[in-house]
Design a protein around this motif. Sequence first.
Motif, PDB file in Angstrom:
ATOM      1  N   ASN A  45     -58.933 -14.032 -24.918  1.00 58.31           N
ATOM      2  CA  ASN A  45     -59.415 -14.920 -25.965  1.00 58.31           C
ATOM      3  C   ASN A  45     -58.549 -14.703 -27.194  1.00 58.31           C
ATOM      4  OD1 ASN A  45     -61.704 -15.848 -24.492  1.00 58.31           O
ATOM      5  ND2 ASN A  45     -62.692 -13.892 -24.917  1.00 58.31           N
ATOM      6  N   ARG A  46     -58.145 -15.802 -27.837  1.00 59.99           N
ATOM      7  CA  ARG A  46     -57.328 -15.716 -29.047  1.00 59.99           C
ATOM      8  C   ARG A  46     -58.185 -16.000 -30.264  1.00 59.99           C
ATOM      9  NH1 ARG A  46     -51.903 -19.060 -29.034  1.00 59.99           N
ATOM     10  NH2 ARG A  46     -53.366 -20.529 -29.893  1.00 59.99           N
ATOM     11  N   LYS A  47     -57.963 -15.211 -31.291  1.00 57.87           N
ATOM     12  CA  LYS A  47     -58.659 -15.447 -32.553  1.00 57.87           C
ATOM     13  C   LYS A  47     -57.622 -15.345 -33.664  1.00 57.87           C
ATOM     14  CE  LYS A  47     -62.312 -13.768 -35.536  1.00 57.87           C
ATOM     15  NZ  LYS A  47     -63.315 -12.727 -35.782  1.00 57.87           N
ATOM     16  N   TYR A  54     -51.735 -13.931 -38.203  1.00 53.90           N
ATOM     17  CA  TYR A  54     -51.413 -13.593 -36.824  1.00 53.90           C
ATOM     18  C   TYR A  54     -52.638 -13.801 -35.934  1.00 53.90           C
ATOM     19  CZ  TYR A  54     -53.746  -9.160 -37.963  1.00 53.90           C
ATOM     20  OH  TYR A  54     -54.663  -8.223 -38.355  1.00 53.90           O
ATOM     21  N   TRP A  55     -52.412 -13.682 -34.649  1.00 52.25           N
ATOM     22  CA  TRP A  55     -53.473 -13.871 -33.656  1.00 52.25           C
ATOM     23  C   TRP A  55     -53.911 -12.520 -33.122  1.00 52.25           C
ATOM     24  CZ3 TRP A  55     -55.606 -18.519 -32.669  1.00 52.25           C
ATOM     25  CH2 TRP A  55     -54.908 -19.652 -33.105  1.00 52.25           C
ATOM     26  N   LYS A  56     -55.174 -12.406 -32.852  1.00 49.38           N
ATOM     27  CA  LYS A  56     -55.724 -11.216 -32.208  1.00 49.38           C
ATOM     28  C   LYS A  56     -56.150 -11.622 -30.799  1.00 49.38           C
ATOM     29  CE  LYS A  56     -59.266  -7.692 -32.692  1.00 49.38           C
ATOM     30  NZ  LYS A  56     -60.365  -7.189 -33.520  1.00 49.38           N
TER      31      LYS A  56
END
Length: 143
Positions: A45-47, A54-56
């Motif tokens: 899953n991208r957050k 940036y993406w987590k």
Amino acid sequence: MSENNVKQVIVFRKDLLKGEHAIRKGKFAAQCCHASLGALLKFFNRKHINNGGYWKLNVEFSDNGVLDKWLNGIFTKICLYVENDDELVALYNKITNESDIPCVLITDAGNTEFHGVPTHTCIGIGPYWSDEIDEYTKDLKLL
């Protein structure tokens, strides 16, 4: 489903590997790596983190689930082939339309090969239960 039998399958276009315009071995290896990682990332899953730009990425999986079996197992990968782009895209569409199996279509940008033309090279399928992947790939040959 065979709970102890999990694999990932990379399906490559054989027409890109033969003839005077065959791609280099390094390009072949890189495309297969893109397919492997791309299919695995389907589980994440991208957050977006606003304050850092940036993406987590997060992934959760259960004991004895497909990711647990694959990541804590032997990372089985099988390389198969189709003859051309039409067969590759048809297989990708069939898998993504009919199943929950993670699947990614890799399209090379054409910057170093393919004369600047974006070109589908391969698909990554899974990791997932082997018997479910086999429903789509059982007639393909080893590369």
